[in-house]
Design a protein around this motif. Structure first.
Motif, short mmCIF file in Angstrom:
data_model
loop_
_atom_site.label_atom_id
_atom_site.label_comp_id
_atom_site.label_asym_id
_atom_site.label_seq_id
_atom_site.Cartn_x
_atom_site.Cartn_y
_atom_site.Cartn_z
N ARG A 1 4.87 -10.74 -16.77
CA ARG A 1 4.55 -11.85 -15.98
C ARG A 1 4.47 -11.89 -14.33
N VAL A 2 4.55 -10.46 -13.80
CA VAL A 2 4.58 -9.97 -12.60
C VAL A 2 3.45 -9.32 -12.33
N ASN A 3 2.86 -9.69 -11.11
CA ASN A 3 1.79 -9.08 -10.60
C ASN A 3 2.43 -8.28 -9.34
N VAL A 4 1.91 -7.08 -9.05
CA VAL A 4 2.17 -6.17 -8.17
C VAL A 4 1.12 -5.76 -7.34
N MET A 5 1.28 -5.84 -5.99
CA MET A 5 0.14 -5.41 -5.01
C MET A 5 0.85 -4.99 -4.06
N THR A 6 0.18 -4.10 -3.07
CA THR A 6 0.80 -3.30 -2.03
C THR A 6 0.23 -4.13 -0.96
N THR A 7 0.97 -4.21 0.28
CA THR A 7 0.50 -4.83 1.37
C THR A 7 -0.55 -4.08 2.34
N ASP A 8 -0.66 -2.97 1.87
CA ASP A 8 -2.15 -2.15 2.56
C ASP A 8 -2.19 -0.96 1.77
N GLU A 9 -3.15 -0.36 2.10
CA GLU A 9 -3.84 0.83 1.13
C GLU A 9 -4.70 1.89 2.17
N ARG A 10 -4.39 3.08 2.17
CA ARG A 10 -5.30 3.88 2.74
C ARG A 10 -6.43 3.97 2.03
N TRP A 11 -7.44 4.49 2.55
CA TRP A 11 -9.03 4.76 1.73
C TRP A 11 -8.88 5.88 1.30
N VAL A 12 -7.97 6.21 0.04
CA VAL A 12 -8.02 7.46 -0.79
C VAL A 12 -7.75 6.88 -2.13
N GLY A 13 -8.16 7.87 -3.11
CA GLY A 13 -7.87 7.86 -4.38
C GLY A 13 -6.58 7.66 -5.05
N GLU A 14 -6.40 7.17 -6.16
CA GLU A 14 -4.93 6.88 -6.53
C GLU A 14 -4.18 8.28 -6.67
N ASP A 15 -5.04 9.33 -6.90
CA ASP A 15 -4.21 10.46 -7.33
C ASP A 15 -3.85 11.35 -5.73
N SER A 16 -4.05 10.65 -4.72
CA SER A 16 -3.84 11.47 -3.52
C SER A 16 -2.33 11.02 -3.17
N PRO A 17 -1.70 11.92 -2.78
CA PRO A 17 -0.20 11.76 -2.39
C PRO A 17 -0.05 10.59 -1.06
N ARG A 18 -1.18 10.20 -0.75
CA ARG A 18 -1.20 9.30 0.50
C ARG A 18 -1.59 7.62 0.04
N SER A 19 -1.87 7.91 -1.32
CA SER A 19 -2.21 6.39 -2.01
C SER A 19 -0.87 5.61 -2.23
N ASN A 20 -0.75 4.48 -1.68
CA ASN A 20 0.22 3.43 -1.85
C ASN A 20 0.31 2.98 -3.28
N ILE A 21 -0.93 2.67 -3.71
CA ILE A 21 -0.81 2.13 -5.33
C ILE A 21 -0.47 3.34 -6.20
N GLY A 22 -0.92 4.49 -5.70
CA GLY A 22 -0.57 5.70 -6.56
C GLY A 22 1.03 5.69 -6.63
N LEU A 23 1.71 5.57 -5.45
CA LEU A 23 3.02 5.48 -5.36
C LEU A 23 3.88 4.47 -6.10
N VAL A 24 3.18 3.45 -6.24
CA VAL A 24 3.70 2.19 -6.96
C VAL A 24 3.55 2.56 -8.47
N LYS A 25 2.63 3.27 -8.89
CA LYS A 25 2.59 3.59 -10.33
C LYS A 25 3.43 4.70 -10.66
N ARG A 26 3.72 5.48 -9.58
CA ARG A 26 4.50 6.90 -9.88
C ARG A 26 6.15 6.44 -9.72
N GLU A 27 6.30 5.36 -8.80
CA GLU A 27 7.84 5.13 -8.56
C GLU A 27 8.19 3.73 -8.93
N LEU A 28 7.51 3.03 -9.13
CA LEU A 28 7.93 1.52 -9.64
C LEU A 28 7.56 1.28 -10.90
#
Length: 232
Positions: free
Chosen positions: A61-88
């Protein structure tokens, strides 16, 4: 003025903030069918994510979004949403059931603008944010609201759009960011900082004029339910 909470150690900060956020999400879910959590990117929140992902919440029942994102793909180490999926929202942890919204639709496009248009509608459906965790840079930026960024005045307008394309003036890196209208609507805001440099940046932000030179203060001024969490 935001509240300011000190912790003796970085781990105490991360675990304490995770407990606070989990409790506030529980409170939101007791009132509403779904709750929205917005989180920052970068390396600072990783220990916080690792604590929070074990919280026994009704994550589906929880929606998770990032406050901002770099213009990179999710597989980039600089991707914030990629980080969320790897760590949260990690498979095998309670948080894996959360819904996750990416701000990058088609990274191969030369401009983020079409992505911003397509993401704005689902992002708006997730607003207002129930719990928002923000970071802060030594330059007093938060999310991708950088001092000196083109379009910052619009991004900091109380009636501005919830989401905008912005760029880091120092590097020119393109970003997609939640703006003041979305951030200040959050029912609870927490700013996560640690170290003396960030403590000094926060103190400086509280006295810097104009607000465009210290975007973190613009958010805190518009958000009475805000707390800064700091450790050495």
């Amino acid at each position: 003025m935001a509240g300011f909470q000190n912790y003796a150690t970085r781990d105490a900060l991360m675990s304490g903030l995770a407990m606070t956020v989990a409790n506030e999400i529980c409170e939101a879910l007791a009132i509403r069918n779904r709750a929205t959590l917005a989180v920052p990117g970068g390396t600072t929140p990783v220990p916080f994510f690792r604590h929070l992902r074990q919280a026994r919440l009704e994550w589906p029942r929880v929606n998770v979004m990032t406050t901002d994102e770099r213009w990179v793909g999710e597989d980039s180490p600089r991707s914030n949403i990629g980080l969320v999926k790897r760590e949260l929202c990690v498979k095998g942890t309670p948080a894996s059931g959360a819904a996750v919204l990416s701000m990058v639709i088609d990274v191969n496009r030369t401009s983020p603008k079409p992505s911003v248009g397509r993401v704005s509608r689902p992002a708006a459906e997730w607003l207002p944010i129930d719990v928002c965790v923000l970071g802060m840079g030594a330059d007093m930026h938060t999310a991708s609201l950088f001092p000196g960024a083109a379009g910052l005045e619009q991004a900091l307008a109380p009636d501005g759009p919830p989401l905008m394309e912005l760029a880091d003036p120092a590097s020119g890196e393109r970003r997609v960011s939640l703006c003041l209208s979305a951030l200040s609507s959050a029912r609870r805001i927490h700013v996560l900082i640690h170290g003396q440099e960030k403590a000094e940046a926060y103190r400086q932000a509280m006295v810097t004029e104009p607000l465009e030179a210290a975007p973190i203060r613009a958010v805190l001024n518009a958000s009475p339910e805000a707390t800064v969490h700091w450790s050495p």
